[in-house]
Design a protein around this motif. Structure first.
Motif, PDB file in Angstrom:
ATOM      1  N   VAL A   1     -11.389   9.905  11.510  1.00 37.05           N
ATOM      2  CA  VAL A   1     -10.672   8.907  10.333  1.00 37.05           C
ATOM      3  C   VAL A   1      -9.352   8.709  10.895  1.00 37.05           C
ATOM      4  O   VAL A   1      -8.542   9.581  11.259  1.00 37.05           O
ATOM      5  N   ARG A   2      -9.000   7.492  10.667  1.00 35.24           N
ATOM      6  CA  ARG A   2      -7.400   7.223  10.911  1.00 35.24           C
ATOM      7  C   ARG A   2      -7.258   6.440   9.531  1.00 35.24           C
ATOM      8  O   ARG A   2      -7.776   5.072   9.224  1.00 35.24           O
ATOM      9  N   PHE A   3      -6.054   6.857   8.771  1.00 33.90           N
ATOM     10  CA  PHE A   3      -5.273   6.127   7.794  1.00 33.90           C
ATOM     11  C   PHE A   3      -4.227   5.473   8.426  1.00 33.90           C
ATOM     12  O   PHE A   3      -3.358   6.225   8.864  1.00 33.90           O
ATOM     13  N   LEU A   4      -4.134   4.077   8.178  1.00 34.42           N
ATOM     14  CA  LEU A   4      -2.924   3.398   8.360  1.00 34.42           C
ATOM     15  C   LEU A   4      -2.215   3.087   7.123  1.00 34.42           C
ATOM     16  O   LEU A   4      -2.819   2.488   6.057  1.00 34.42           O
ATOM     17  N   HIS A   5      -0.803   3.187   7.203  1.00 35.92           N
ATOM     18  CA  HIS A   5       0.015   2.867   5.994  1.00 35.92           C
ATOM     19  C   HIS A   5       1.330   2.429   6.394  1.00 35.92           C
ATOM     20  O   HIS A   5       2.043   3.193   7.216  1.00 35.92           O
ATOM     21  N   GLY A   6       1.776   1.341   5.969  1.00 37.37           N
ATOM     22  CA  GLY A   6       3.462   0.737   6.207  1.00 37.37           C
ATOM     23  C   GLY A   6       4.343   1.198   5.106  1.00 37.37           C
ATOM     24  O   GLY A   6       3.995   1.667   3.972  1.00 37.37           O
ATOM     25  N   THR A   7       5.432   1.684   5.760  1.00 32.28           N
ATOM     26  CA  THR A   7       6.536   2.233   4.879  1.00 32.28           C
ATOM     27  C   THR A   7       7.334   1.171   3.975  1.00 32.28           C
ATOM     28  O   THR A   7       7.668   1.747   3.102  1.00 32.28           O
ATOM     29  N   ALA A   8       6.939  -0.071   4.311  1.00 33.57           N
ATOM     30  CA  ALA A   8       7.439  -1.128   3.512  1.00 33.57           C
ATOM     31  C   ALA A   8       6.374  -1.661   2.530  1.00 33.57           C
ATOM     32  O   ALA A   8       6.567  -2.735   1.924  1.00 33.57           O
ATOM     33  N   ASP A   9       5.461  -1.083   2.241  1.00 34.58           N
ATOM     34  CA  ASP A   9       4.185  -1.465   1.538  1.00 34.58           C
ATOM     35  C   ASP A   9       4.582  -1.544  -0.056  1.00 34.58           C
ATOM     36  O   ASP A   9       5.151  -0.261  -0.452  1.00 34.58           O
ATOM     37  N   ALA A  10       4.811  -2.504  -0.804  1.00 33.98           N
ATOM     38  CA  ALA A  10       5.437  -2.711  -2.128  1.00 33.98           C
ATOM     39  C   ALA A  10       4.247  -2.584  -3.059  1.00 33.98           C
ATOM     40  O   ALA A  10       4.543  -2.297  -4.320  1.00 33.98           O
ATOM     41  N   ASP A  11       3.097  -2.520  -2.632  1.00 37.27           N
ATOM     42  CA  ASP A  11       1.875  -2.503  -3.548  1.00 37.27           C
ATOM     43  C   ASP A  11       1.013  -1.151  -3.666  1.00 37.27           C
ATOM     44  O   ASP A  11       0.620  -0.899  -4.764  1.00 37.27           O
ATOM     45  N   VAL A  12       1.149  -0.589  -2.507  1.00 36.47           N
ATOM     46  CA  VAL A  12       0.694   0.923  -2.684  1.00 36.47           C
ATOM     47  C   VAL A  12       1.571   1.758  -1.947  1.00 36.47           C
ATOM     48  O   VAL A  12       1.806   2.049  -0.860  1.00 36.47           O
ATOM     49  N   ASP A  13       2.012   2.535  -3.072  1.00 34.47           N
ATOM     50  CA  ASP A  13       3.024   3.663  -2.696  1.00 34.47           C
ATOM     51  C   ASP A  13       2.508   4.624  -1.515  1.00 34.47           C
ATOM     52  O   ASP A  13       1.226   4.927  -1.663  1.00 34.47           O
ATOM     53  N   LEU A  14       3.401   4.951  -0.759  1.00 34.02           N
ATOM     54  CA  LEU A  14       3.277   6.006   0.428  1.00 34.02           C
ATOM     55  C   LEU A  14       2.704   7.161  -0.141  1.00 34.02           C
ATOM     56  O   LEU A  14       2.021   7.885   0.325  1.00 34.02           O
ATOM     57  N   SER A  15       3.041   7.485  -1.567  1.00 35.86           N
ATOM     58  CA  SER A  15       2.412   8.669  -2.169  1.00 35.86           C
ATOM     59  C   SER A  15       1.019   8.843  -2.357  1.00 35.86           C
ATOM     60  O   SER A  15       0.395   9.790  -2.148  1.00 35.86           O
ATOM     61  N   VAL A  16       0.475   7.654  -2.231  1.00 32.48           N
ATOM     62  CA  VAL A  16      -1.192   7.356  -2.363  1.00 32.48           C
ATOM     63  C   VAL A  16      -1.581   7.810  -0.990  1.00 32.48           C
ATOM     64  O   VAL A  16      -2.570   8.711  -1.004  1.00 32.48           O
ATOM     65  N   ALA A  17      -0.883   7.379   0.156  1.00 33.40           N
ATOM     66  CA  ALA A  17      -1.630   7.908   1.590  1.00 33.40           C
ATOM     67  C   ALA A  17      -1.558   9.437   1.530  1.00 33.40           C
ATOM     68  O   ALA A  17      -2.374  10.023   2.009  1.00 33.40           O
ATOM     69  N   LEU A  18      -0.484   9.926   1.000  1.00 37.12           N
ATOM     70  CA  LEU A  18      -0.151  11.587   1.466  1.00 37.12           C
ATOM     71  C   LEU A  18      -0.949  12.246   0.436  1.00 37.12           C
ATOM     72  O   LEU A  18      -1.466  13.361   0.865  1.00 37.12           O
ATOM     73  N   ARG A  19      -1.502  11.826  -0.819  1.00 35.17           N
ATOM     74  CA  ARG A  19      -2.333  12.407  -1.656  1.00 35.17           C
ATOM     75  C   ARG A  19      -3.787  12.228  -0.913  1.00 35.17           C
ATOM     76  O   ARG A  19      -4.590  13.242  -1.194  1.00 35.17           O
ATOM     77  N   LEU A  20      -4.179  11.064  -0.656  1.00 31.57           N
ATOM     78  CA  LEU A  20      -5.248  11.045   0.065  1.00 31.57           C
ATOM     79  C   LEU A  20      -5.552  11.751   1.330  1.00 31.57           C
ATOM     80  O   LEU A  20      -6.450  12.534   1.594  1.00 31.57           O
ATOM     81  N   MET A  21      -4.388  11.927   2.054  1.00 35.54           N
ATOM     82  CA  MET A  21      -4.583  12.918   3.200  1.00 35.54           C
ATOM     83  C   MET A  21      -4.639  14.241   2.781  1.00 35.54           C
ATOM     84  O   MET A  21      -5.429  15.029   3.373  1.00 35.54           O
ATOM     85  N   GLU A  22      -4.183  14.648   1.781  1.00 32.48           N
ATOM     86  CA  GLU A  22      -4.104  15.948   0.982  1.00 32.48           C
ATOM     87  C   GLU A  22      -5.663  16.320   0.758  1.00 32.48           C
ATOM     88  O   GLU A  22      -6.073  17.223   0.922  1.00 32.48           O
TER      89      GLU A  22
END
Length: 253
Positions: free
Chosen positions: A193-214
């Motif tokens: 699995v590879r999750f990709l996420h941009g730090t300038a994403d204004a639509d999906v907060d980075l916290s969502v990616a971190l929660r998914l990773m958790e």
């Protein structure tokens, strides 16, 4: 570009799709692109992946959910459950053997649902700005009293969008989303699995990616943060990262 093909689902919806067969039966999985909320299969990432897979000799499928792009039905009549049904049907009937899912934004949520419904068909997963549970944790949580009242009174509310006309959010979309929430429990992902996420994403907060990773559970799961990449994740450099992520998943199998 060739015209889209069509297939009818058991629910009476007609899905438009483009499918590219593998060039060789070498046992490698195919790739399926799952698009975002109110996006379509003609988007930059989907078309890029189609060309990338063709160069690799991989089978590839892109399609429009009902109410999106060239498929039947009205967007405002749809919900997460309908679009997950569309995805499950498309993967089951338009691909053969194991598949690597590439899910963008809402497609990340749909792809995670597919790992449960089609567990024996999924060989790997790449997500791009995955947005699981967005109807509850982003939309509903962000509605003010007036918007929640509008949902109850007229069954819908309009939200501004940077991508064109406003999004019309229906009460059905919100209520149905609650039946498909992912992040309340562990998310078993027993494949690369590879999750990709941009730090300038204004639509999906980075916290969502971190929660998914958790929540994600598996032996080969990585989260890649791309500095200054936005939600579209469609610059040439970003597209190359998507191809590289699929390549990594292939190599890990």
């Amino acid at each position: 570009m060739t015209d889209a093909q069509r297939i009818d689902t058991p629910q009476g919806r007609r899905l438009a799709y483009h499918a590219t067969p593998a060039k060789a039966s070498d046992g490698r999985p195919g790739v399926v692109f799952l698009g975002g909320f109110k996006s379509d299969m003609g988007g930059t990432k989907a078309v890029f992946l189609e060309a990338w897979c063709a160069r690799q000799g991989l089978g590839f499928l892109r399609f429009d959910y009902s109410g999106h792009g060239e498929s039947s039905e009205a967007f405002t009549d749809g919900c997460i459950g309908d679009w997950a049904e569309d995805a499950e049907f498309a993967i089951s009937h338009l691909t053969e053997g194991p598949q690597i899912l590439v899910g963008s934004s809402m497609g990340g949520w749909i792809s995670l649902l597919m790992t449960r419904r089609l567990a024996d068909r999924i060989a790997g997963l790449v997500t791009i700005a995955a947005a699981p549970d967005f109807t509850e944790d982003s939309m509903w949580a962000g509605f003010d009293k007036a918007q929640r009242l509008a949902l109850d009174m007229v069954q819908q509310v309009a939200l501004p969008s940077e991508y064109g006309e406003p999004y019309v959010i229906t009460k059905r979309l919100i209520e149905d989303g609650r039946d498909h929430l992912i992040l309340r429990d562990p998310v078993p992902l027993p494949f690369p699995v590879r999750f990709l996420h941009g730090t300038a994403d204004a639509d999906v907060d980075l916290s969502v990616a971190l929660r998914l990773m958790e929540r994600a559970e598996g032996a080969d799961i990585q989260l890649r943060l791309v500095k200054d990449a936005d939600h579209r994740f469609s610059t040439p450099e970003n597209l190359a990262l998507i191809g590289a992520a699929v390549d990594e998943v292939l190599a890990a199998l």
